[in-house]
Design a protein around this motif. Structure first.
Motif, PDB file in Angstrom:
ATOM      1  N   GLY A   1      17.618   3.718  -1.026  1.00  0.00           N
ATOM      2  CA  GLY A   1      18.646   2.746  -1.353  1.00  0.00           C
ATOM      3  C   GLY A   1      18.195   1.743  -2.383  1.00  0.00           C
ATOM      4  O   GLY A   1      17.001   1.630  -2.706  1.00  0.00           O
ATOM      5  N   SER A   2      19.155   0.978  -2.884  1.00  0.00           N
ATOM      6  CA  SER A   2      18.867   0.012  -3.941  1.00  0.00           C
ATOM      7  C   SER A   2      17.850  -1.038  -3.503  1.00  0.00           C
ATOM      8  O   SER A   2      16.923  -1.367  -4.242  1.00  0.00           O
ATOM      9  N   LYS A   3      18.002  -1.562  -2.287  1.00  0.00           N
ATOM     10  CA  LYS A   3      17.087  -2.611  -1.814  1.00  0.00           C
ATOM     11  C   LYS A   3      15.660  -2.091  -1.681  1.00  0.00           C
ATOM     12  O   LYS A   3      14.696  -2.785  -2.018  1.00  0.00           O
ATOM     13  N   SER A   4      15.508  -0.860  -1.197  1.00  0.00           N
ATOM     14  CA  SER A   4      14.166  -0.278  -1.059  1.00  0.00           C
ATOM     15  C   SER A   4      13.534  -0.056  -2.424  1.00  0.00           C
ATOM     16  O   SER A   4      12.330  -0.294  -2.620  1.00  0.00           O
ATOM     17  N   LEU A   5      14.341   0.382  -3.390  1.00  0.00           N
ATOM     18  CA  LEU A   5      13.819   0.597  -4.732  1.00  0.00           C
ATOM     19  C   LEU A   5      13.449  -0.722  -5.400  1.00  0.00           C
ATOM     20  O   LEU A   5      12.457  -0.790  -6.134  1.00  0.00           O
ATOM     21  N   GLN A   6      14.218  -1.753  -5.138  1.00  0.00           N
ATOM     22  CA  GLN A   6      13.874  -3.073  -5.664  1.00  0.00           C
ATOM     23  C   GLN A   6      12.538  -3.540  -5.110  1.00  0.00           C
ATOM     24  O   GLN A   6      11.723  -4.131  -5.826  1.00  0.00           O
TER      25      GLN A   6
ATOM     26  N   ALA B   1      14.092   6.909 -10.610  1.00  0.00           N
ATOM     27  CA  ALA B   1      15.205   7.860 -10.577  1.00  0.00           C
ATOM     28  C   ALA B   1      14.953   8.955  -9.545  1.00  0.00           C
ATOM     29  O   ALA B   1      15.859   9.365  -8.803  1.00  0.00           O
ATOM     30  N   ALA B   2      13.706   9.433  -9.485  1.00  0.00           N
ATOM     31  CA  ALA B   2      13.357  10.474  -8.520  1.00  0.00           C
ATOM     32  C   ALA B   2      13.482   9.961  -7.089  1.00  0.00           C
ATOM     33  O   ALA B   2      13.993  10.670  -6.209  1.00  0.00           O
ATOM     34  N   ARG B   3      13.033   8.749  -6.867  1.00  0.00           N
ATOM     35  CA  ARG B   3      13.136   8.157  -5.530  1.00  0.00           C
ATOM     36  C   ARG B   3      14.601   7.958  -5.134  1.00  0.00           C
ATOM     37  O   ARG B   3      14.972   8.130  -3.971  1.00  0.00           O
ATOM     38  N   HIS B   4      15.414   7.595  -6.116  1.00  0.00           N
ATOM     39  CA  HIS B   4      16.845   7.419  -5.852  1.00  0.00           C
ATOM     40  C   HIS B   4      17.495   8.747  -5.455  1.00  0.00           C
ATOM     41  O   HIS B   4      18.319   8.798  -4.535  1.00  0.00           O
ATOM     42  N   ARG B   5      17.091   9.823  -6.132  1.00  0.00           N
ATOM     43  CA  ARG B   5      17.631  11.145  -5.802  1.00  0.00           C
ATOM     44  C   ARG B   5      17.201  11.590  -4.414  1.00  0.00           C
ATOM     45  O   ARG B   5      17.891  12.379  -3.765  1.00  0.00           O
ATOM     46  N   GLN B   6      16.070  11.072  -3.960  1.00  0.00           N
ATOM     47  CA  GLN B   6      15.578  11.408  -2.618  1.00  0.00           C
ATOM     48  C   GLN B   6      16.339  10.636  -1.529  1.00  0.00           C
ATOM     49  O   GLN B   6      16.109  10.857  -0.340  1.00  0.00           O
TER      50      GLN B   6
ATOM     51  N   ARG C   1       0.834  -1.202   0.000  1.00  0.00           N
ATOM     52  CA  ARG C   1       0.000   0.000   0.000  1.00  0.00           C
ATOM     53  C   ARG C   1       0.871   1.255   0.000  1.00  0.00           C
ATOM     54  O   ARG C   1       0.631   2.199  -0.764  1.00  0.00           O
ATOM     55  N   HIS C   2       1.884   1.270   0.850  1.00  0.00           N
ATOM     56  CA  HIS C   2       2.776   2.424   0.936  1.00  0.00           C
ATOM     57  C   HIS C   2       3.459   2.686  -0.405  1.00  0.00           C
ATOM     58  O   HIS C   2       3.513   3.825  -0.900  1.00  0.00           O
ATOM     59  N   ASP C   3       3.986   1.622  -1.028  1.00  0.00           N
ATOM     60  CA  ASP C   3       4.704   1.773  -2.293  1.00  0.00           C
ATOM     61  C   ASP C   3       3.784   2.276  -3.401  1.00  0.00           C
ATOM     62  O   ASP C   3       4.154   3.166  -4.188  1.00  0.00           O
ATOM     63  N   LEU C   4       2.599   1.727  -3.475  1.00  0.00           N
ATOM     64  CA  LEU C   4       1.685   2.081  -4.565  1.00  0.00           C
ATOM     65  C   LEU C   4       1.065   3.465  -4.367  1.00  0.00           C
ATOM     66  O   LEU C   4       0.764   4.156  -5.339  1.00  0.00           O
ATOM     67  N   LEU C   5       0.903   3.887  -3.122  1.00  0.00           N
ATOM     68  CA  LEU C   5       0.412   5.245  -2.883  1.00  0.00           C
ATOM     69  C   LEU C   5       1.475   6.270  -3.264  1.00  0.00           C
ATOM     70  O   LEU C   5       1.150   7.370  -3.740  1.00  0.00           O
ATOM     71  N   LYS C   6       2.746   5.924  -3.063  1.00  0.00           N
ATOM     72  CA  LYS C   6       3.832   6.794  -3.509  1.00  0.00           C
ATOM     73  C   LYS C   6       3.798   6.943  -5.031  1.00  0.00           C
ATOM     74  O   LYS C   6       3.977   8.038  -5.577  1.00  0.00           O
TER      75      LYS C   6
END
Length: 302
Positions: free
Chosen positions: A70-75, A62-67, A31-36
């Motif tokens: 980390g790699s694991k969270s983005l995965q 890319a935007a989340r990475h700039r914020q 839910r958190h990921d999809l609301l983002k």
């Protein structure tokens, strides 16, 4: 997003809860990921899931990475998005999975910590005061002499060593691969010293090279603890763990030989890319020496 799009998101969450019986933590994460993602879509005037293209997902990651993500969270976020669009595709609400081919930025590989040659000498040349310390010294010498993994050391049997030929065989390497390794002269001497004392601890027919004071094969946890105790009693300031001796073996050997393939074989790495981490360690060492010694590299203080 349109009310219909929001409703599809809620239906997906319900499916996770009811049909998939996902844990509350998993549901919360989805839910958190999809609301983002929903918020990002609204910022870019995307109103329906059908309108999302791979370029938008790439821009979102890319935007989340700039914020600072980390790699694991983005995965994990990409996994959530792929799962959601797999659900939409099944119900023919979407025609593509825009996150399917998107990959998170690679995580920076942490360089392993190691000891320099003088630190290793200080660790291994310490005096022994008991039979168990003689055993411990033999274990640590073999670690550094052969670049063993912790489990490979504890799995060694007496008949795996040929001290006259100064070799040992690792039968239980990673991936069940066997390899033959040379043993240095100091390690041979230490192991011989231990073998002279080993019978007083071996009450049965234990075949392990290194046994505990109870006469059983020493455990990996026990080796780890013995190394910590060794450092404390011998006045070694560094926090040393068994794998640091393997890392130190690899780095020192590569620094001297520059033979990456040989080091790969000795370490038992399936891929040379795993061994290449030690080239980075050596470059860092050279960079540190340069910074400390080159007259034009030092920062001047006024």
């Amino acid at each position: 997003m349109t009310p219909a799009a929001t409703q599809w998101l809620e239906r997906f969450i319900e499916q996770l809860q009811i049909e998939k019986r996902s844990s509350p933590h998993t549901v919360t994460s989805y839910r958190h990921d999809l609301l983002k993602l929903t918020a990002y879509c609204e910022e870019h005037n995307i109103q329906d899931w059908q309108d999302i293209q791979p370029a938008l997902i790439r821009g979102y990651i890319a935007a989340r990475h700039r914020q600072g993500m980390g790699s694991k969270s983005l995965q994990r976020e990409l996994s959530s998005i792929r799962g959601f669009f797999k659900f939409l595709l099944k119900l023919q609400v979407a025609s593509i999975n825009p996150a399917q081919a998107i990959r998170a930025p690679k995580q920076d590989r942490k360089l392993p910590k190691l000891l320099d040659v003088d630190q290793v000498s200080g660790l291994l040349d310490a005096n022994t005061v008991s039979a168990l310390e003689i055993r411990d010294q033999a274990m640590f010498e073999l670690f550094y002499s052969c670049g063993l993994r912790l489990s490979e050391l504890t799995d060694l049997n007496i008949n795996d060593l040929d001290l006259s030929d100064r070799t040992l065989i690792v039968r239980s390497g990673k991936g069940n691969k066997t390899r033959v390794l040379p043993i240095g002269s100091k390690a041979v001497k230490s192991v011989n010293s231990w073998l002279m004392l080993r019978p007083q601890y071996n009450a049965g027919d234990e075949t392990a090279l290194f046994i505990s004071n109870r006469g059983k094969r020493i455990s990996t946890r026990n080796v780890h603890q013995r190394l910590q105790n060794w450092c404390q009693t011998k006045g070694v300031a560094e926090h040393v763990h068994p794998h640091m001796l393997r890392h130190s073996f690899a780095s020192h050997l590569l620094e001297s030989s520059q033979d990456l393939r040989a080091v790969q074989e000795l370490l038992g790495h399936a891929n040379i890319s795993t061994t290449q981490i030690y080239t980075h360690l050596n470059f860092q060492h050279l960079a540190d020496v340069y910074d400390q010694t080159h007259p034009r590299a030092k920062k001047r203080t006024e």
